[in-house]
Design a protein around this motif. Structure first.
Motif, short mmCIF file in Angstrom:
data_model
loop_
_atom_site.label_atom_id
_atom_site.label_comp_id
_atom_site.label_asym_id
_atom_site.label_seq_id
_atom_site.Cartn_x
_atom_site.Cartn_y
_atom_site.Cartn_z
N ARG A 371 0.84 -1.20 0.00
CA ARG A 371 0.00 0.00 0.00
C ARG A 371 0.88 1.25 0.00
NH1 ARG A 371 -5.46 -0.03 1.31
NH2 ARG A 371 -6.38 1.96 0.68
N ILE A 372 0.55 2.19 -0.84
CA ILE A 372 1.32 3.43 -0.97
C ILE A 372 0.50 4.58 -0.40
CG2 ILE A 372 2.26 5.08 -2.63
CD1 ILE A 372 2.91 2.73 -4.45
N ASN A 373 1.16 5.44 0.37
CA ASN A 373 0.52 6.64 0.89
C ASN A 373 0.51 7.69 -0.23
OD1 ASN A 373 0.07 9.24 2.15
ND2 ASN A 373 0.43 8.24 4.11
N LEU A 374 -0.65 7.87 -0.84
CA LEU A 374 -0.75 8.76 -2.00
C LEU A 374 -0.42 10.20 -1.64
CD1 LEU A 374 -4.02 7.35 -3.59
CD2 LEU A 374 -1.72 7.13 -4.50
N TYR A 375 -0.82 10.65 -0.46
CA TYR A 375 -0.59 12.04 -0.09
C TYR A 375 0.89 12.30 0.18
CZ TYR A 375 -5.63 12.28 0.16
OH TYR A 375 -6.96 12.23 -0.16
#
Length: 419
Positions: A371-375
């Motif tokens: 999972r990537i932290n988009l912000y």
């Protein structure tokens, strides 16, 4: 006198074109041929067709400068090529090898039809730096994971680039045929981007010069590599000699990796390369919001609107938009990949679908996608917020990186984040 037909496909250049170089070296007369095949046009993005028209015009000019010509025909590629073989008495057809299902099928049919006409077909490298299948692991017919492939790719001995021919001798009396016109564009898929990249070898060379002056990850070489207006080998050699060329080299290696995967797994555009138990959602309204850049996540919306405006998205933004669709909205990677393919000027079967599967966790990765932290990624990629403000005008009143976290209520009717 010996005659060879060189069938151009997505190798629209004269520099480092092994098939053209061999034909000019070995034959007395050479017929450079491009066939506008309606079956391929109908499944091509309008942005790619527009690029193709410009690239063909420049290629014809480059061949004319050398005393040759680009012969253009419209119809089924195999049938039209065989007609040219019969008309010119050619003994051979040379072309660049390719790996998509359509290209493999075309090469097989062409080989059979040309043989029946009394000539032969010969294929050459040129679409990738290292030919697909040239690198093999100790066990298996291809590399399934990128990192081991990258190591082998770096250690591989590359072929030498071929010089552009000084002269191309065309058979007398052969009618070149007109270049296709802009009416061809309306037959394609998607919409025509107002600010798409111009096509042709000269524009591609300008991109090389711009990158040399200021190397960066947003090189925009993709469309020029896809149509072969740039030789991937020549780009790789430039990058290898440049002190800041490591990232570009890695991108070229990843491009080669996806091509060798596609060769081994032709179903890559429609089936999981590495199946995983993922529960996908059917949410047409969420998908439509993503396509139009109305998800409420600024960095994602900016990327999707750039795709519509330019037919292009930087690599990092492609990752973030695809991550959002597959990991947040849980919408199947194929829907996103098909949408990209319908719009990208650089839409390439191997790269587009290979990259989408990598991001979705079904591609050449040993573990499911993390999972990537988009912000956090948005603030790292676009710390000043200029990229978002450029494509999302509703947020232009917000200064700095705060644009990635717009206030509530949101300005200009900008929607809340879609989940």
């Amino acid at each position: 006198m010996s005659t060879t037909v060189v069938l151009f496909t997505r190798d629209l250049r004269v520099s480092d074109h092994p098939a053209l170089h061999a034909a000019v070296t070995e034959a007395d007369r050479v017929v450079p041929l491009f066939v506008v095949d309606p079956a391929l046009v109908r499944v091509s993005a309008r942005n790619r067709i527009a690029y193709l028209l410009e690239a063909l015009a420049e290629l014809r000019g480059l061949l004319r400068e050398r005393g040759g010509e680009l012969v253009v025909r419209q119809g089924d590629t195999v049938a039209e090529t065989v007609r040219i073989v019969a008309e010119t008495g050619a003994q051979a057809v040379y072309l660049s090898a390719d790996v998509s299902a359509a290209a493999v099928r075309r090469a097989r049919q062409l080989t059979e039809a040309v043989r029946a006409a009394g000539a032969h077909v010969r294929t050459f490298p040129g679409v990738t730096v290292v030919p697909p299948g040239a690198l093999r692991p100790a066990h298996g017919d291809h590399y399934q994971i990128f990192t081991p492939y990258l190591n082998a790719w770096r250690a591989a001995q590359w072929r030498s680039p071929r010089p552009a021919p000084e002269r191309v001798r065309l058979p007398e009396g052969l009618v070149p045929g007109p270049l296709p016109g802009a009416e061809l564009i309306r037959l394609g898929t998607g919409v025509l981007a107002p600010q798409r990249e111009q096509g042709g070898p000269r524009t591609a060379r300008e991109r090389i010069r711009a990158w040399l002056a200021q190397p960066n990850q947003d090189s925009r070489f993709g469309c020029h590599l896809h149509f072969g207006c740039l030789s991937p080998l020549e780009v790789a050699l430039v990058a290898r000699e440049h002190p800041r060329g490591a990232l570009l080299l890695r991108q070229l290696a990843l491009r080669d990796f996806h091509h060798q995967v596609l060769q081994a797994f032709p179903r890559l555009p429609r089936a999981d390369y590495r199946p995983r138990p993922i529960q996908w959602r059917d949410d047409d309204s969420a998908f439509a919001a993503w396509c139009s850049g109305r998800t409420g996540v600024p960095i994602v919306d900016a990327g999707m609107r750039q795709l519509l405006w330019e037919g292009y998205v930087p690599g990092r933004i492609r990752m973030l938009t695809a991550t959002y669709l597959t990991q947040v909205l849980r919408i199947h990677w194929k829907r996103g990949a098909d949408h990209f393919y319908s719009l990208l000027v650089d839409g390439d079967v191997a790269n587009n679908y290979g990259n989408w599967q990598q991001i979705a966790g079904t591609g050449g990765v040993p573990r499911p996608a993390r999972r990537i932290n988009l912000y956090r990624q948005a603030e790292r990629y676009d710390p000043s917020g200029d990229y978002v403000r450029r494509f999302v005008p509703e947020l232009r009143s917000i200064s700095g990186s705060a644009v990635h976290h717009p206030p509530v209520p949101r300005p200009g009717g900008y929607p809340p984040p879609l989940r």
